[in-house]
Design an enzyme around this catalytic site. Structure first.
Site, PDB file in Angstrom:
ATOM      1  N   GLU A  38      13.034  -8.628   8.744  1.00  0.00           N
ATOM      2  CA  GLU A  38      11.808  -8.867   7.990  1.00  0.00           C
ATOM      3  C   GLU A  38      10.905  -9.747   8.841  1.00  0.00           C
ATOM      4  O   GLU A  38      11.321 -10.794   9.339  1.00  0.00           O
ATOM      5  CB  GLU A  38      12.152  -9.560   6.670  1.00  0.00           C
ATOM      6  CG  GLU A  38      10.961  -9.805   5.777  1.00  0.00           C
ATOM      7  CD  GLU A  38      11.362 -10.281   4.390  1.00  0.00           C
ATOM      8  OE1 GLU A  38      10.553 -10.975   3.756  1.00  0.00           O
ATOM      9  OE2 GLU A  38      12.487  -9.960   3.946  1.00  0.00           O
ATOM     10  N   LYS A  64       8.139  -6.312   2.099  1.00  0.00           N
ATOM     11  CA  LYS A  64       8.951  -6.460   3.323  1.00  0.00           C
ATOM     12  C   LYS A  64      10.443  -6.493   3.023  1.00  0.00           C
ATOM     13  O   LYS A  64      11.237  -5.803   3.668  1.00  0.00           O
ATOM     14  CB  LYS A  64       8.550  -7.744   4.059  1.00  0.00           C
ATOM     15  CG  LYS A  64       7.137  -7.778   4.596  1.00  0.00           C
ATOM     16  CD  LYS A  64       6.868  -9.038   5.380  1.00  0.00           C
ATOM     17  CE  LYS A  64       6.826 -10.294   4.533  1.00  0.00           C
ATOM     18  NZ  LYS A  64       5.664 -10.339   3.626  1.00  0.00           N
ATOM     19  N   THR A  65      10.814  -7.332   2.060  1.00  0.00           N
ATOM     20  CA  THR A  65      12.230  -7.508   1.766  1.00  0.00           C
ATOM     21  C   THR A  65      12.860  -6.201   1.305  1.00  0.00           C
ATOM     22  O   THR A  65      13.951  -5.820   1.749  1.00  0.00           O
ATOM     23  CB  THR A  65      12.427  -8.602   0.708  1.00  0.00           C
ATOM     24  OG1 THR A  65      11.941  -9.852   1.232  1.00  0.00           O
ATOM     25  CG2 THR A  65      13.889  -8.754   0.323  1.00  0.00           C
TER      26      THR A  65
END
Length: 464
Positions: free
Chosen positions: A165, A121-122
């Site tokens: 995110e 995600k990051t």
């Protein structure tokens, strides 16, 4: 009330303001003109960055830190009910707002891209933030890690796009209403909150069900959990579904990933045309993250060739295979990987980039619940390294679980043929590693806890 500040957020107080998710929201609110205050357990660079923006940051938790006129108290799922500031908020009848609700309120009116998945995600959120900024679209963004270039995890932009995110760990990602949702992968994790894959799928179904009418779901075509979710979503959601990956059935097909040292060259087939661009981090999984970002941008109407070129400007996120430095011919790299799939992916990426170099890993398990459920798989992942040093479990928000220790990982690693050693004194690690390495080796500090602090210390020992 300043423009762009929700009414409840005019004078927010953040408990745990230094956390990755919390600090990002605090930064955006401060940049929008809110009077932000908060507290954190210890001093940090994040606390200093917030003060530089105009926020008030207290160190330690105490009831006196909460101003009587605070408009709300923002908390994450990690804040315990007996926190003195939270108890004081109840006495003063100050509304308590969960981090996810605060973030959702900041995205109102924006063209939101929410990036979800068990891993990646990051990185993917960061790639989008960098690429959109490079194209002068001035996005707002909230990320779980600091971008290597700007050195921050969040910013308020004047553009129409907000990239966030989306955290599935506590189901908080169900609060968002994105125009484009990305699902990178779906696996069982966060065992304190999810008892089974069925619960995971149900949670992701609710997340994708919040996509606004006419919006798009961008989802992996290769990962089994994502494939299963795609089948479920097609029957439930009105969102347009766009798949990406190496599968021949993918709408955006990854044709080739060519390693080039610590970078990769990626070729995709999009709308029947080949498109090639560079990803400045090694590994097939990071290449796939870049393709997910590309696909999401195209879904918003941004030309693919412009996005591809802009994605090449991405230089990484802190703690995502971040090169910390080199000393005595040894490179030290930091990895946030803490789930077995992430660990294996990062180690395979470094193995591909390192040629014949030895890989030495300093691994710190994260959470007792995760180690209890996935300790065997963690040990098996460490078999991809030449040598591993395994620290005690980093508890984060959890209390110890009887019988759950790093020994579970070490036993599994050794059973898989790995060379793994327990080290209970973290302070002894730099000297131990310095005595093990030789020129040409790669040392990887790995885990979601404070193992990251060891990188500079190892480099100091190597230098001396």
């Amino acid at each position: 009330m300043a423009p762009g500040i929700p009414a409840a957020m005019e004078r927010p107080h953040f408990i745990g303001i230094g956390g990755a998710g919390m600090s990002g929201i605090a930064k955006i609110l401060t940049q929008r003109g809110a009077k932000v205050a908060g507290s954190d357990a210890k001093e940090s660079g994040t606390a200093e960055a917030l003060r530089a923006l105009g926020a008030t940051v207290h160190i330690g938790h105490a009831a006196a830190h909460l101003a009587d006129d605070a408009s709300c108290v923002v908390v994450s799922s990690a804040i315990r009910p007996d926190n003195p500031e939270l108890m004081r908020a109840a006495e003063l009848s100050i509304p308590v707002v969960h981090r996810s609700d605060a973030l959702a309120s900041l995205m109102v009116g924006a063209r939101a891209i929410a990036v979800a998945g068990t891993h990646g995600k990051t990185t993917t959120t960061s790639m989008l933030a960098v690429a959109l900024s490079e194209l002068d679209l001035d996005p707002s963004y909230a990320i779980g890690g600091d971008l290597a270039g700007p050195g921050t995890n969040a910013a308020h932009g004047e553009g129409a796009i907000f990239v966030a995110e989306a955290d599935e760990s506590d189901r908080s990602f169900q609060k968002y209403d994105p125009e484009v949702a990305i699902v990178l992968n779906v696996e069982l994790d966060h065992h304190a909150n999810y008892a089974s894959m069925d619960e995971i799928y149900e949670s992701f179904e609710k997340f994708t069900g919040k996509i606004v009418p006419g919006g798009t779901l961008v989802i992996a075509a290769d990962q089994p959990g994502a494939v299963e979710l795609t089948e479920r979503v097609r029957a439930l959601s009105s969102a347009k579904v766009v798949t990406y990956g190496e599968s021949e059935t993918a709408d955006v097909r990854v044709h080739k990933v060519t390693p080039r040292g610590l970078t990769s060259e990626v070729t995709v087939i999009l709308n029947g045309r080949f498109l090639t661009f560079t990803v400045s981090v090694p590994g097939r999984h990071y290449a796939h993250n870049a393709v997910a970002a590309l696909t999401a941008g195209v879904a918003l109407g941004i030309p693919a060739h412009n996005l591809a070129s802009a994605l090449g400007k991405y230089t990484g996120v802190k703690r995502r295979l971040q090169l910390k430095g080199e000393a005595a011919g040894v490179q030290v790299i930091d990895s946030y990987a803490h789930h077995p799939t992430e660990m294996a992916a990062d180690l395979e990426a470094m193995r591909g980039a390192a040629s014949d170099a030895r890989l030495l890993v300093v691994f710190q398990p994260h959470l007792f619940s995760r180690t209890q459920e996935l300790g065997t798989e963690m040990g098996q992942a460490l078999a991809l390294a030449d040598t591993s040093v395994v620290l005690d479990i980093y508890p984060a928000r959890e209390d110890p679980v009887p019988g759950v220790t790093s020994a579970l990982i070490i036993d599994a690693a050794r059973a898989a043929g790995a060379d793994a050693t327990a080290v209970h004194d973290k302070a002894a690690v730099p000297e131990i590693i310095a005595g093990m390495v030789k020129p040409g080796d790669l040392v990887i500090t790995m885990g979601a806890g404070d193992v990251t602090d060891l990188g500079p210390q190892i480099l100091d020992h190597l230098s001396s």
